[in-house]
Design a protein around this motif. Structure first.
Motif, PDB file in Angstrom:
ATOM      1  N   SER A 115       0.822  -1.216   0.000  1.00  0.00           N
ATOM      2  CA  SER A 115       0.000   0.000   0.000  1.00  0.00           C
ATOM      3  C   SER A 115       0.853   1.262   0.000  1.00  0.00           C
ATOM      4  N   HIS A 116       2.194   1.102   0.144  1.00  0.00           N
ATOM      5  CA  HIS A 116       3.099   2.249   0.164  1.00  0.00           C
ATOM      6  C   HIS A 116       4.332   1.947  -0.678  1.00  0.00           C
ATOM      7  N   VAL A 117       4.834   2.978  -1.360  1.00  0.00           N
ATOM      8  CA  VAL A 117       6.065   2.886  -2.140  1.00  0.00           C
ATOM      9  C   VAL A 117       6.996   4.008  -1.690  1.00  0.00           C
ATOM     10  N   PHE A 118       8.278   3.678  -1.520  1.00  0.00           N
ATOM     11  CA  PHE A 118       9.296   4.668  -1.168  1.00  0.00           C
ATOM     12  C   PHE A 118      10.313   4.725  -2.296  1.00  0.00           C
ATOM     13  N   PHE A 119      10.394   5.867  -2.948  1.00  0.00           N
ATOM     14  CA  PHE A 119      11.287   6.066  -4.102  1.00  0.00           C
ATOM     15  C   PHE A 119      12.370   7.047  -3.687  1.00  0.00           C
ATOM     16  N   ILE A 156       2.688   6.947  -2.570  1.00  0.00           N
ATOM     17  CA  ILE A 156       4.073   6.931  -3.027  1.00  0.00           C
ATOM     18  C   ILE A 156       4.824   8.114  -2.425  1.00  0.00           C
ATOM     19  N   PHE A 157       5.921   7.819  -1.750  1.00  0.00           N
ATOM     20  CA  PHE A 157       6.804   8.846  -1.199  1.00  0.00           C
ATOM     21  C   PHE A 157       7.984   9.033  -2.144  1.00  0.00           C
ATOM     22  N   ILE A 158       8.179  10.256  -2.628  1.00  0.00           N
ATOM     23  CA  ILE A 158       9.304  10.589  -3.496  1.00  0.00           C
ATOM     24  C   ILE A 158      10.285  11.438  -2.695  1.00  0.00           C
ATOM     25  N   PHE A 159      11.545  11.028  -2.669  1.00  0.00           N
ATOM     26  CA  PHE A 159      12.568  11.770  -1.942  1.00  0.00           C
ATOM     27  C   PHE A 159      13.458  12.497  -2.941  1.00  0.00           C
ATOM     28  N   SER A 160      13.798  13.744  -2.616  1.00  0.00           N
ATOM     29  CA  SER A 160      14.486  14.606  -3.570  1.00  0.00           C
ATOM     30  C   SER A 160      15.593  15.408  -2.907  1.00  0.00           C
ATOM     31  N   HIS A 161      16.699  15.572  -3.645  1.00  0.00           N
ATOM     32  CA  HIS A 161      17.701  16.548  -3.246  1.00  0.00           C
ATOM     33  C   HIS A 161      17.167  17.944  -3.576  1.00  0.00           C
ATOM     34  N   LEU A 162      17.900  18.951  -3.147  1.00  0.00           N
ATOM     35  CA  LEU A 162      17.449  20.334  -3.310  1.00  0.00           C
ATOM     36  C   LEU A 162      18.492  21.158  -4.063  1.00  0.00           C
ATOM     37  N   ASN A 163      18.022  22.151  -4.781  1.00  0.00           N
ATOM     38  CA  ASN A 163      18.919  23.128  -5.386  1.00  0.00           C
ATOM     39  C   ASN A 163      19.437  24.078  -4.306  1.00  0.00           C
ATOM     40  N   THR A 164      20.642  24.572  -4.488  1.00  0.00           N
ATOM     41  CA  THR A 164      21.267  25.461  -3.506  1.00  0.00           C
ATOM     42  C   THR A 164      20.480  26.760  -3.356  1.00  0.00           C
ATOM     43  N   PRO A 165      20.221  27.210  -2.120  1.00  0.00           N
ATOM     44  CA  PRO A 165      19.503  28.489  -1.934  1.00  0.00           C
ATOM     45  C   PRO A 165      20.252  29.641  -2.585  1.00  0.00           C
ATOM     46  N   SER A 166      19.513  30.610  -3.087  1.00  0.00           N
ATOM     47  CA  SER A 166      20.141  31.769  -3.718  1.00  0.00           C
ATOM     48  C   SER A 166      20.780  32.701  -2.697  1.00  0.00           C
ATOM     49  N   SER A 167      20.365  32.601  -1.444  1.00  0.00           N
ATOM     50  CA  SER A 167      20.947  33.418  -0.377  1.00  0.00           C
ATOM     51  C   SER A 167      20.753  32.711   0.960  1.00  0.00           C
ATOM     52  N   GLY A 168      21.491  33.164   1.969  1.00  0.00           N
ATOM     53  CA  GLY A 168      21.354  32.582   3.297  1.00  0.00           C
ATOM     54  C   GLY A 168      22.114  31.277   3.436  1.00  0.00           C
TER      55      GLY A 168
END
Length: 250
Positions: A115-119, A156-168
């Protein structure tokens, strides 16, 4: 919330995969739900140890921790019919092939009753592409998974990296996660019913490096935003909710 897809994003090494382990183990141990774990950045043996550690509260994955191997083996046997793993010891071209993963999701939905998928994670599935091709492929992946979730009645759970913040500060230094920073953000924003950010400053000193939070960025059906403060326990490999200390309490 079956029939939906959930995106979870966080900095490199901040705890996204640990969240997958935590949710997968909870769904099995507390609710008897079956899951299909597509963990593209770790070997299946490590996945088993991490899932078992969430239940037994023992950090099986750490080489400096002594534990009873028979206890780990017993817990692994109990989860055998509930937690199914995408093979990690096959040809790498097959392992990262999204269309083959889709076939496996269909199989497990019908044959094993998941009933659950982890990607985990969408970056690994697109690493062979040029930067100009990544957004197009992320859009296809999100659209296909959204259709699968609705058709098969799975979450379905999708895990993602992130783009670098433009500031901070960077996300690895505790920077706040925002929707537009997800890999292929427009596609995930369009197709996901829920988007969560996992935030942690892994460069903090002492015990502060174990403090984290889960931030609600999108909740299509019901709206609302908020933050759940969490903390990681290295001895048990568990992520727990914690009380947030506001300025007035200092």
């Amino acid at each position: 919330r079956l029939g939906e897809i959930v995106a979870i994003g966080g900095g490199v090494g901040c705890g996204k995969t640990a969240m997958a382990h935590e949710i997968g183990a909870w769904n099995w141990h507390k609710h008897g739900h079956k899951s299909f774990m597509v963990m593209l950045e770790e070997q299946n043996g490590d996945t088993v140890k991490n899932l078992a550690s969430k239940v037994d509260h023992i950090a099986y994955h750490r080489p400096d921790i002594e534990y009873d191997e028979s206890q780990l083996y017993g817990t692994a046997l109990k989860m055998n019919d509930y937690l199914h793993l995408w093979k990690s010891n096959i040809n790498q071209a097959i392992r990262y092939d999204f269309d083959r993963i889709v076939q496996a999701i269909r199989y497990h939905a019908v044959a094993t009753g998941i009933s659950h998928v982890f990607f985990d994670n969408i970056t690994a599935a697109t690493q062979h592409l040029t930067p100009s091709e990544v957004n197009t492929e992320v859009g296809r992946i999100a659209m296909v998974l959204a259709g699968l979730a609705d058709e098969l009645g799975v979450q379905i759970f999708i895990f993602s990296h992130l783009n670098t913040p433009s500031s901070g500060p960077s996300h690895e230094e505790g920077g706040q996660v925002r929707e537009h920073q997800f890999t292929g953000s427009r596609a995930l924003m369009r197709w996901c019913q829920v988007i969560l950010g996992f935030e942690r400053n892994k460069t903090a000193e002492g015990g502060d490096q174990h403090l984290s939070c889960i931030r609600m960025l999108k909740n299509r059906k019901y709206g609302g935003f908020g933050v759940v403060p969490t903390v990681y326990n290295p001895a048990t490999n568990g992520i727990l909710e914690r009380e947030e200390v506001v300025d007035e309490h200092y």
